[in-house]
Design an enzyme around this catalytic site. Structure first.
Site, PDB file in Angstrom:
ATOM      1  N   SER A  69       7.198   1.474   0.323  1.00 24.23           N
ATOM      2  CA  SER A  69       6.761   1.873  -1.008  1.00 24.23           C
ATOM      3  C   SER A  69       7.059   3.335  -1.331  1.00 24.23           C
ATOM      4  O   SER A  69       6.793   3.779  -2.428  1.00 24.23           O
ATOM      5  CB  SER A  69       5.261   1.572  -1.177  1.00 24.23           C
ATOM      6  OG  SER A  69       4.518   2.500  -0.442  1.00 24.23           O
ATOM      7  N   SER A  89       0.845  -1.194   0.000  1.00 21.93           N
ATOM      8  CA  SER A  89       0.000   0.000   0.000  1.00 21.93           C
ATOM      9  C   SER A  89       0.879   1.242   0.000  1.00 21.93           C
ATOM     10  O   SER A  89       2.053   1.187   0.326  1.00 21.93           O
ATOM     11  CB  SER A  89      -0.925  -0.001   1.217  1.00 21.93           C
ATOM     12  OG  SER A  89      -0.377   0.800   2.241  1.00 21.93           O
ATOM     13  N   LYS A  90       0.240   2.347  -0.404  1.00 21.78           N
ATOM     14  CA  LYS A  90       0.954   3.622  -0.445  1.00 21.78           C
ATOM     15  C   LYS A  90       1.555   3.965   0.898  1.00 21.78           C
ATOM     16  O   LYS A  90       2.540   4.658   0.980  1.00 21.78           O
ATOM     17  CB  LYS A  90      -0.013   4.781  -0.716  1.00 21.78           C
ATOM     18  CG  LYS A  90      -0.707   4.804  -1.995  1.00 21.78           C
ATOM     19  CD  LYS A  90      -1.323   6.185  -2.155  1.00 21.78           C
ATOM     20  CE  LYS A  90      -2.721   6.052  -2.673  1.00 21.78           C
ATOM     21  NZ  LYS A  90      -3.212   7.074  -3.510  1.00 21.78           N
ATOM     22  N   ARG A  91       0.880   3.519   1.951  1.00 21.62           N
ATOM     23  CA  ARG A  91       1.314   3.907   3.285  1.00 21.62           C
ATOM     24  C   ARG A  91       2.460   3.044   3.796  1.00 21.62           C
ATOM     25  O   ARG A  91       3.101   3.362   4.775  1.00 21.62           O
ATOM     26  CB  ARG A  91       0.130   3.871   4.265  1.00 21.62           C
ATOM     27  CG  ARG A  91      -0.788   5.069   4.111  1.00 21.62           C
ATOM     28  CD  ARG A  91      -2.127   4.854   4.751  1.00 21.62           C
ATOM     29  NE  ARG A  91      -2.850   3.766   4.110  1.00 21.62           N
ATOM     30  CZ  ARG A  91      -3.542   3.892   2.980  1.00 21.62           C
ATOM     31  NH1 ARG A  91      -3.614   5.051   2.386  1.00 21.62           N
ATOM     32  NH2 ARG A  91      -4.162   2.864   2.437  1.00 21.62           N
ATOM     33  N   ASP A  92       2.708   1.950   3.090  1.00 23.23           N
ATOM     34  CA  ASP A  92       3.818   1.090   3.454  1.00 23.23           C
ATOM     35  C   ASP A  92       5.123   1.872   3.340  1.00 23.23           C
ATOM     36  O   ASP A  92       5.390   2.426   2.292  1.00 23.23           O
ATOM     37  CB  ASP A  92       3.860  -0.049   2.420  1.00 23.23           C
ATOM     38  CG  ASP A  92       3.878  -1.384   3.073  1.00 23.23           C
ATOM     39  OD1 ASP A  92       4.699  -1.534   3.980  1.00 23.23           O
ATOM     40  OD2 ASP A  92       3.075  -2.249   2.671  1.00 23.23           O
TER      41      ASP A  92
END
Ligand code: GLU
Ligand code: ZN
Length: 496
Positions: free
Chosen positions: A270, A264-267
C-alpha cells in the site's frame, strides 16, 4: 441555507494526518474528492490534521504535498496556496479550537468529565457483564457545583466531553443510502484532552464548519464517527460557528488486500513510494485507484483523469468492498505507458536511469539522443518505467562496468554458445554497414543457416552476451545502438 437559484458551490476537503508514508487508500480518498470537486467546478481544500504531536512528522507532511503534486491532484486552498480560511494546518489553529471548546461548554453542549481511566474501565466491565451498552454512561453529564469542586480539590483534571442528543441521528449517505444511529450506540465522547489539547473529534468538524465544507467523502472506517460529528455540527451551528450547514457524507468502500483482509497502511503493497520508485505513471496509478469503488462504464477500464472528471458522480460509487489487485494495476499502467508519445516516454525514464546511476544528474546531449533512440524499442515491453534500468542499462553502463546476468549466462552461455559467438563475431566484423537490417541477414546466415541452429537458441546467446540479459529490446537494434566496437568487445568477452 442556499436557494435553488444559487446552489451552494461544492467544497470538499482532503485532510490527512501527517503520520508515516502516504498509502494508496489515502490517494484513493484524495482522488475521489478531487474528481468530485473538479466535476462540479467546486473547491478542493487540502488540510493537514496534525494535532497529534507525538505521531505527526514534518517529513510525512512534506511527503504528502510532494505526493499530491506528483499525482497532479491540485488543490485550491491549503498549504502553499493559502486561501480564505488559512492556516490549513491544524497545529496552527489552536486558538480557534480553544475558543470553540469554551463556547460549546458555556452553551451546555459539552461538559467536563472527571472520571479516571480506572473508573471508566470498571464501569465498562460491569455494564458488559450486565449486558448493557458499554460506552460512556454519562456519569458526569450533570455534575452539581459541589461535586465539581470536590473533584477539583482531589486534583483531578477533566477532559471535555460532547453531550450527544437523546434522539437517534439519521442521515443519507451518498454511497450507502439512509443510515440511523441510536443514542445507546453513540455515547458522549471526548473532544478535549485533560491537558487541554483538542482532539480529532473536535477539530475535524470545527474546521469543516469554518471552511464551509459541503461534502465529506472519506473511507468507510470513519463511518462510526459520522453520527457524532453530525451532532457536533448542529451544536456548532447553535453557537454560531460556521454558516450552519451540515455537510453531506459519502463513505468510500473498504479496500481489501491479500487474503481478503483490509489493506492496511503497513502493508508494503500500500505504500505510494513503492509505486513511484517502481515507475508507475501517475495517470496509470490514478486510473487503477479510481476503479476501487467506481467505474467509468462497464467494460471500460482505461481512462484519463479528464474523462474521470467529466463522468464522476458520487452516486455511482459502489458500497461493496473493493479488492486491490496488483496485477491489474500493473496492466493498466502498462497501457498508459504505451500511450505516451515516445519523447515523453523517454523523458520520464530519465529519473529512473539517474537513480540507478546510469545517467548523471546533467545527462549529455549524446546520452539523451541515445535514450531517445533506444526508448521506443522498449515502450511496448514495459509495465513500469523502472524496468528501463534492467532493459536499457546495457547501453548506458560504462564498458568496464558491464556485467552479464549470472543466471542468464549459466543458462545460455555454456560451451554450446562458443560456435555461435565465434560465428557472430566473424559476421559482424565483416559487415560493411553496422545497421540492424543487414546485421540480421548476416547473423541469420552465419548462425542459423551456417550452424543449423534454431533462431531462438542462436540469438539468445548473442542477446545475453551483448545486453547482459535474456529480456532486452530487440537484438539487432540494440547492437546498432551500442555500435560495432562495443558489440564486438562484449561478444569477445563472452568467449573468454
Ligand atoms: N485526519 C483524518 C484521517 O486521516 C481525516 C478523516 C476525515 O476525512 O474526516 O483519518
Ligand atoms: Zn465522567
Amino acid at each position: 441555507m442556499t436557494s435553488a437559484a444559487s446552489p451552494s458551490p461544492v467544497r470538499v476537503r482532503f485532510c490527512p494526518s501527517p503520520t508515516g508514508n502516504p498509502h494508496v487508500g489515502l490517494v484513493r480518498t484524495a482522488l475521489f474528492n478531487w474528481a468530485f470537486a473538479r466535476h462540479h467546478g467546486g473547491t478542493m481544500i487540502f488540510r493537514i490534521e496534525d494535532t497529534d504531536a507525538a505521531r505527526d512528522s514534518e517529513e510525512s507532511y512534506a511527503q504528502l504535498l510532494d505526493s499530491l503534486r506528483w499525482l497532479g491532484l491540485d488543490w485550491d486552498e491549503g498549504p502553499e496556496v493559502g486561501g480564505p480560511h488559512a492556516p490549513y494546518r491544524q497545529s496552527l489553529r489552536g486558538d480557534i479550537y480553544r475558543d470553540v471548546a469554551r463556547r460549546l461548554r458555556e452553551a451546555g453542549h459539552a461538559y467536563p468529565c472527571y472520571c479516571t481511566a480506572e473508573e471508566l474501565d470498571a464501569r465498562r466491565e460491569a455494564a458488559r457483564k450486565a449486558g448493557r451498552p458499554s460506552g460512556y454512561d454519562g456519569a458526569c453529564r450533570d455534575l452539581d457545583p459541589g461535586r465539581i469542586a470536590a473533584y477539583e480539590a482531589e486534583g483531578r483534571t477533566p477532559i471535555l466531553r460532547f453531550r450527544m442528543p437523546d434522539e437517534p441521528v439519521t442521515f443519507t449517505d451518498l454511497v450507502r443510502g439512509e443510515l440511523t444511529f441510536t443514542p445507546e450506540n453513540v455515547p458522549d465522547y471526548g473532544i478535549v484532552r485533560a491537558t487541554g489539547a483538542p482532539l480529532y473529534t473536535l477539530v475535524n468538524p470545527v474546521d469543516d464548519a469554518l471552511m464551509e465544507v459541503t461534502h465529506v467523502l472519506r473511507g468507510e472506517d470513519l463511518l462510526s464517527s459520522t453520527p457524532r460529528q453530525i451532532a457536533l455540527y448542529r451544536a456548532l451551528a447553535d453557537i454560531g460557528v460556521g454558516k450552519g450547514g451540515v455537510p453531506r457524507f459519502g463513505h468510500l468502500p473498504y479496500v481489501m488486500g491479500e487474503g481478503n483482509k483490509k489493506l492496511s497502511k503497513r502493508d508494503p503493497q500500500s505504500s505510494l513510494n513503492l509505486y513511484r520508485e517502481r515507475g508507475f505513471l501517475p495517470e496509470g496509478l490514478l486510473n487503477y485507484l479510481a476503479l476501487l469503488g467506481w467505474s467509468l462504464a462497464e467494460d471500460r477500464d482505461i481512462f484519463t483523469m479528464d474523462e474521470m472528471v467529466t463522468a464522476f458522480d458520487i452516486a455511482d460509487v459502489n458500497a461493496n468492498p473493493a479488492r486491490f489487485d496488483l496485477k491489474k494495476c500493473e496492466a493498466i499502467n502498462a497501457v498508459h505507458l504505451r500511450r505516451l508519445p515516445p519523447e515523453e516516454f523517454a523523458r520520464r525514464l530519465v529519473p529512473h536511469l539517474q537513480a540507478a546511476g546510469l545517467l548523471p544528474a546533467e545527462p549529455s546531449r549524446d546520452a539523451l539522443r541515445l535514450l531517445a533512440e533506444a526508448a521506443p524499442l522498449t515502450q511496448e515491453r514495459m509495465v513500469t518505467l523502472g524496468e528501463a534500468v534492467g532493459m536499457l542499462g546495457f547501453l548506458f553502463v560504462a564498458p568496464e562496468d558491464f556485467r552479464v546476468d549470472e543466471a542468464d549466462a549459466a543458462k545460455v552461455l555454456g560451451p554450446d554458445a562458443r560456435p555461435v559467438l565465434l560465428a557472430g563475431v566473424k559476421a559482424l566484423e565483416e559487415l560493411p554497414e553496422f545497421r540492424a537490417e543487414p546485421m540480421q541477414d548476416a547473423l541469420r546466415a552465419a548462425v542459423v543457416d551456417g550452424l543449423g541452429l534454431k533462431p531462438k537458441v542462436a540469438f539468445t546467446a548473442l542477446r545475453v552476451a551483448v545486453t547482459g540479459r535474456r529480456v532486452s529490446p530487440p537484438l539487432f537494434e540494440s547492437m546498432e545502438l551500442l555500435g560495432r566496437d562495443e558489440t564486438l568487445r562484449r561478444l569477445r568477452a563472452a568467449l573468454d
